[in-house]
Design an enzyme around this catalytic site. Structure first.
Site, short mmCIF file in Angstrom:
data_model
loop_
_atom_site.label_atom_id
_atom_site.label_comp_id
_atom_site.label_asym_id
_atom_site.label_seq_id
_atom_site.Cartn_x
_atom_site.Cartn_y
_atom_site.Cartn_z
N ASP A 1 0.83 -1.22 0.00
CA ASP A 1 0.00 0.00 0.00
C ASP A 1 0.86 1.27 0.00
O ASP A 1 1.97 1.27 0.55
CB ASP A 1 -0.91 -0.01 1.24
CG ASP A 1 -1.99 1.05 1.17
OD1 ASP A 1 -2.36 1.46 0.05
OD2 ASP A 1 -2.47 1.47 2.23
N THR B 1 -10.77 -6.61 -4.15
CA THR B 1 -12.13 -6.55 -4.72
C THR B 1 -12.67 -5.12 -4.59
O THR B 1 -13.28 -4.58 -5.51
CB THR B 1 -13.06 -7.53 -3.96
OG1 THR B 1 -12.43 -8.81 -3.97
CG2 THR B 1 -14.42 -7.62 -4.59
N ASN C 1 -11.00 -2.41 -4.54
CA ASN C 1 -10.31 -1.45 -5.41
C ASN C 1 -11.08 -1.22 -6.72
O ASN C 1 -10.81 -0.25 -7.44
CB ASN C 1 -8.87 -1.89 -5.72
CG ASN C 1 -7.93 -1.81 -4.53
OD1 ASN C 1 -7.01 -2.59 -4.38
ND2 ASN C 1 -8.15 -0.85 -3.64
C1 IPE Z 1 -5.12 -2.52 0.31
O1 IPE Z 1 -4.89 -1.18 0.05
C2 IPE Z 1 -5.18 -3.32 -0.95
C3 IPE Z 1 -3.92 -3.41 -1.70
C4 IPE Z 1 -2.76 -2.95 -1.31
C5 IPE Z 1 -4.02 -4.11 -2.94
P1 IPE Z 1 -6.09 -0.12 -0.07
O2 IPE Z 1 -5.47 1.19 -0.33
O3 IPE Z 1 -7.09 -0.61 -1.03
O4 IPE Z 1 -6.71 -0.20 1.39
P2 IPE Z 1 -7.69 0.81 2.13
O5 IPE Z 1 -8.79 1.15 1.17
O6 IPE Z 1 -6.88 2.02 2.48
O7 IPE Z 1 -8.14 0.08 3.36
C1 IPE Z 2 -1.73 0.38 -3.27
O1 IPE Z 2 -1.51 1.73 -3.31
C2 IPE Z 2 -2.05 -0.19 -4.63
C3 IPE Z 2 -3.46 -0.56 -4.79
C4 IPE Z 2 -4.33 -0.60 -3.84
C5 IPE Z 2 -3.90 -0.92 -6.12
P1 IPE Z 2 -2.71 2.78 -3.22
O2 IPE Z 2 -3.14 3.11 -4.60
O3 IPE Z 2 -3.78 2.35 -2.31
O4 IPE Z 2 -1.92 4.00 -2.60
P2 IPE Z 2 -2.47 5.03 -1.53
O5 IPE Z 2 -2.94 4.25 -0.35
O6 IPE Z 2 -3.57 5.79 -2.18
O7 IPE Z 2 -1.27 5.87 -1.20
MG MG Z 3 -4.10 2.60 -0.30
#
Ligand code: IPE
Ligand code: IPE
Ligand code: MG
Length: 229
Positions: free
Chosen positions: A17, A63, A65
């Site tokens: 993340d 899911t 995302n």
């Molecule tokens: C968790 O990250 C999922 C992945 C890293 C693929 P998210 O960015 O989706 O999590 P939330 O929404 O902050 O909980």
């Molecule tokens: C994790 O990075 C990758 C995915 C969840 C696809 P994020 O896109 O969630 O990055 P932040 O949390 O917005 O920084």
């Molecule tokens: Mg994130």
């Protein structure tokens, strides 16, 4: 880098993340954060191989995302496509067996057939089983298992596990989440029952081999009780 005592770890899972925030910090587009995040996968996997970790699961797309804007999802799918080509080039050198968990049905056919082809490689003699969790969520994994076993009576934990997407993988010993969020975000809900959790403040694109080794060193200090004393 020194080899550390990772003999108690079979399976490391990483919630990667922080790509978006990394890009924002650098005043770049989120897509550049995802690209940079993707570039960080191979060095970290190579270090995990170096540390003799047998199973590595990377949470790449949840899911939930799918709620993200269409452009960002499209960009992530394109990056997945590119990364399959890159991993394919390295897979034999590193003796990696790559598989996926999650619902891949919405991916373009060209990508799913690439995945199918790649996952046939190094099936038997792999140094590491690399599992990408894509369009995956712990709840949907459990729900799908329940739907499939609904007619069975007195199901045991072992039987339920055999219906999960992770059925041929031991539970993660260590789950690392980067990006300074202290939550699981629907990742491996069943399988994480006794996983050790490690939360890093580093955003995924800036997470280094040294950070990984710090997580493993921290794991080595933990005492796992499994409810016992
Ligand atoms: C968790 O990250 C999922 C992945 C890293 C693929 P998210 O960015 O989706 O999590 P939330 O929404 O902050 O909980
Ligand atoms: C994790 O990075 C990758 C995915 C969840 C696809 P994020 O896109 O969630 O990055 P932040 O949390 O917005 O920084
Ligand atoms: Mg994130």
């Amino acid at each position: 880098m020194d080899k550390i005592n990772s003999q108690n770890i079979q399976h490391v899972a990483i919630i990667m993340d922080g790509n978006g925030r990394w890009a924002e910090k650098k005043e770049l587009h989120r897509s550049q954060g995802h690209k940079k995040g993707l570039d960080n996968i191979l060095p970290i996997v190579e270090e995990l191989i170096e540390q003799k970790i047998k199973y590595v699961t990377l949470f790449a797309f949840s899911t939930e995302n799918n709620k993200r804007p269409y452009e960002e999802k499209k960009n992530l799918i394109n990056l997945l496509d590119d990364s399959l080509d890159n991993i394919n080039k390295k897979i034999d050198d590193n003796n990696i067996n790559l598989t996926f968990i999650g619902n891949l049905s919405s991916l373009p056919k060209k990508i799913t057939s690439k995945i199918q082809k790649i996952s046939q490689k190094n099936k038997c003699a792999s140094s590491v089983k690399l599992i990408i969790a894509w369009n995956y969520s712990g709840r949907s994994d459990i729900l799908n298992a329940i739907r499939r076993i609904k007619t069975k009576q007195n199901i045991t934990e072992k039987e339920l596990e055999s219906y999960l997407m992770t059925h041929n993988t031991p539970d993660p010993d260590l789950i690392i989440r980067t990006g300074n969020q202290i939550r699981i975000s629907n990742f491996m809900l069943w399988q994480s029952a006794y996983s050790e959790l490690y939360f890093s403040k580093k955003l995924w694109p800036e997470f280094t081999k040294k950070d990984l080794n710090n997580a493993i060193l921290e794991f080595e200090k933990r005492k796992r009780n499994y409810g016992n004393v």
